[in-house]
Every structure is written in structure tokens, then in C-alpha cells.
Design a protein around this motif. Sequence first.
Motif, PDB file in Angstrom:
ATOM      1  N   CYS A   1       0.843  -1.202   0.000  1.00 29.30           N
ATOM      2  CA  CYS A   1       0.000   0.000   0.000  1.00 29.30           C
ATOM      3  C   CYS A   1       0.876   1.249   0.000  1.00 29.30           C
ATOM      4  CB  CYS A   1      -0.909  -0.014   1.224  1.00 29.30           C
ATOM      5  SG  CYS A   1      -1.760   1.541   1.516  1.00 29.30           S
TER       6      CYS A   1
ATOM      7  N   CYS B   1       0.560   2.941   3.689  1.00 25.93           N
ATOM      8  CA  CYS B   1       0.922   2.310   4.956  1.00 25.93           C
ATOM      9  C   CYS B   1       1.851   1.109   4.839  1.00 25.93           C
ATOM     10  CB  CYS B   1      -0.346   1.906   5.714  1.00 25.93           C
ATOM     11  SG  CYS B   1      -1.132   0.408   5.082  1.00 25.93           S
TER      12      CYS B   1
ATOM     13  N   ASN C   1       0.892  -1.938   3.925  1.00 27.17           N
ATOM     14  CA  ASN C   1       0.111  -3.183   4.045  1.00 27.17           C
ATOM     15  C   ASN C   1      -0.002  -3.882   2.683  1.00 27.17           C
ATOM     16  OD1 ASN C   1      -1.661  -5.130   4.981  1.00 27.17           O
ATOM     17  ND2 ASN C   1      -3.454  -3.775   5.061  1.00 27.17           N
TER      18      ASN C   1
ATOM     19  N   CYS D   1      -4.523   0.325   0.425  1.00 26.93           N
ATOM     20  CA  CYS D   1      -5.192  -0.862   0.977  1.00 26.93           C
ATOM     21  C   CYS D   1      -6.573  -0.510   1.517  1.00 26.93           C
ATOM     22  CB  CYS D   1      -4.335  -1.485   2.071  1.00 26.93           C
ATOM     23  SG  CYS D   1      -4.383  -0.607   3.630  1.00 26.93           S
TER      24      CYS D   1
ATOM     25  N   CYS E   1      -6.598   1.827   4.613  1.00 28.02           N
ATOM     26  CA  CYS E   1      -6.337   3.237   4.314  1.00 28.02           C
ATOM     27  C   CYS E   1      -7.518   3.882   3.577  1.00 28.02           C
ATOM     28  CB  CYS E   1      -5.069   3.382   3.479  1.00 28.02           C
ATOM     29  SG  CYS E   1      -3.581   3.109   4.453  1.00 28.02           S
TER      30      CYS E   1
HETATM   31 ZN    ZN Z   1      -2.727   1.104   3.568  1.00 27.07          ZN
END
Ligand code: ZN
Lengths: 197, 197
Positions: free
Chosen positions: A55, A58, A60, A67, A70
Amino acid sequence: MTPAFEALQKELKRLPGVGFRSAERMAIHLLLEKPEAAKQLSDTLLSARERVRSCASCGNVCEEERCSICEDVQRGESFSLCVVEHVSDLMAIEKSGAYRGRYHVLHGKLSPINGVGPENLNLSGFESRVKEEGVKELILALPNDVEGEATCHYLTELVEGGDVEVSRIGFGLPSGASVLYADSGTLKSALDARQRY
Amino acid sequence: MTPAFEALQKELKRLPGVGFRSAERMAIHLLLEKPEAAKQLSDTLLSARERVRSCASCGNVCEEERCSICEDVQRGESFSLCVVEHVSDLMAIEKSGAYRGRYHVLHGKLSPINGVGPENLNLSGFESRVKEEGVKELILALPNDVEGEATCHYLTELVEGGDVEVSRIGFGLPSGASVLYADSGTLKSALDARQRY
Ligand SMILES: [Zn+2]
Ligand SMILES: [Zn+2]
């Protein structure tokens, strides 16, 4: 045993948590016992590699730019950001249901001895993210070790001067555990983290 | 987390000894933390799958028609054949240096409850092999459980009438182990296998 077998065993041994013996066992499974699984694993691996990415906000796992966490507006409304070492830590916290804010995944921790500096962590967008998303609470869910400690110090300095409250998750006896079976490190953490009763 | 991620996690979980959590950890490693490892693992897997096959005589790992152990004339001169469940068992015995004859790898053990019959094991060439190679000693190095026991019975019947001495490896306390920490099954095996002192 044979060069191609040993090459596969070596490659499997690079996976986290896989030792010599389990890599051997896996290679035998993939090459002799379930040869159709080798093709399937290879196909799934390449397809996942095409689709899955980090992502952009972040770190992820995701298949889009950002993601699902988010993209979730409600998550942003807590103005809380939880910093973790690995995506698996994020997943563990999600499964616990104990937190409903956003995350930032470092994909590692500071470790000068292993040559891991801030530039090796997912930190390039961190400061601007904290500002842009108006983060008010930064929760450091990093390991209870020297490197986790160093990483916490570094991150705290990064956000200093802003209006961000920084905290680190508690350490001590795991839920359901008894003092008798806890190791010395855990007992030290638990004693250091004692609270008035 | 995402469909492609979960597909890879599921595929990794099929490997022997890999649980949900370790499959998750491996998938994160391969897709986010070391993405170059995913391509490398996939390449090594396909290349090993091309090259590695089961030895036509014994079922061991090899890249030719027959494995290096079967091709070793000295190994044949012992006229001894050691039957194992998995190639990893063969490798463990080889590392011990305790045996210098040939092997036969079943790639499993009889298990009616799991639908594993003789036709699912590497047994098609077994009887003719025992005759052609003039095997005089058959050592059954199969697991110390009900299925291992059933497989030993079956193999003993297969060679009955010939001039083959059949033995099963000893069971009991592992080397260096104390009675205090042995489980009940091991203690039962050890007591059953007691020898006059
Ligand atoms: Zn994210
Ligand atoms: Zn062979």
C-alpha cells in the motif's frame, strides 16, 4: 542429493522460519510426492507477485494503490496511527479487534549491527503522512527488544514538535500466563511496567 | 487480505509442516519484503521440477534414470535393502553413516483410513527388485505406529517363501534421552523391546 534438489532446498530455506530439515521435507514433497503442487505453487507465486503490492500509504498488502484499511474513511476519523514491524503484526492486531485506527508498516526495525538504517525502512512517506492525515495519536507496536526500543526513539524524534501523542504498547506477562513459566526477559519487562494497584 | 495474497498463503499452507501463521509470514516475505525471492523461488521450483525425478529402482531423488546409491556397485554387494517411508528418512539414515546398503522408498505407508493402499505406494517394482538384486536382508525402517506396523506386515508377506531375512529397526528411548522426559508411547516401545542384560 542432486544439484537441482539442493538448489530448491536452499531457496526454501530462505523463507522465514524454515530450517534445513523442513526445507528438505518441502522439496521432497514438491518434487517427488506431489509434483503437481510444484507447478501450482510456482503459478500462484508468479500471479500473486504480479498482483500484490505494498500500500502506497501504509505498506500493508494490497492489490490497488491503497489498501482497504487506508481507504476506510472511518479508520481515518480516529486520527490514530499504529506503527508495526511486519504486515503479520498488523494482521494479528486486526484479528484481536482491539484497534480500529490506521497502521504504518515499517517492514523491519532499526538495526545498525545488521546494517538496517532508517533508509531501509518504509519511512519515506511517514512524516508527510502524519501531517496530512492529522494524526493525533501514534501507537508504537514494535518488538520488546533493543532494536524495537531504538526504532521507537527514532520515530518519537521524527514527530517531535508536532501535536502528536506518542505511546508504546505495554509489555509483561501474556494473557493467561503464569509467572512460573515466563522467561527472565518477560519478567523484567513485567516488573518495569508495574502499575499502582 | 487480498485474493492473490490468500491464494498464495493457501498454497504455502499445503507444504508439510506449514501452518496458517507461517504461511502468512512466508507470503509477506515473498510478496512485500523480498519480492525478488518470489521470482527466484518460482524459477528454481520449475527448473528442479524439470530435472529431479524419482529413481526408477528405489524412489530416491535423482536426475538420471537411477540414483547414485543404486548405481553404486559396492552398495549392492551387501545384498541388503532398507525400506523407508520418505526420502527424508533415507537422507537421515545416510547422514548417520549407520548403513551402507541400498534403499527402497515407499513415499508413504499403508493407511486404509486415509485411503492409502499398496497401489498408492512405490511398490510396483519391489518384488522383482528383491529377486533380481538377490536381496538377502530386508530392513524395515518404518514408523513406530499402527500404519508402520501394517506396512511391515504387508511387506513381510510379499517376500515370504523367498530366502530373505526380514527385520524391523529397534524402538525405544532415543540416544541421550532420559526416561523422565519420554512420552508413554516411547516408554511402552522401550519396555516391549527390552533385552536381557
Ligand atoms: Zn494502507
Ligand atoms: Zn535409487
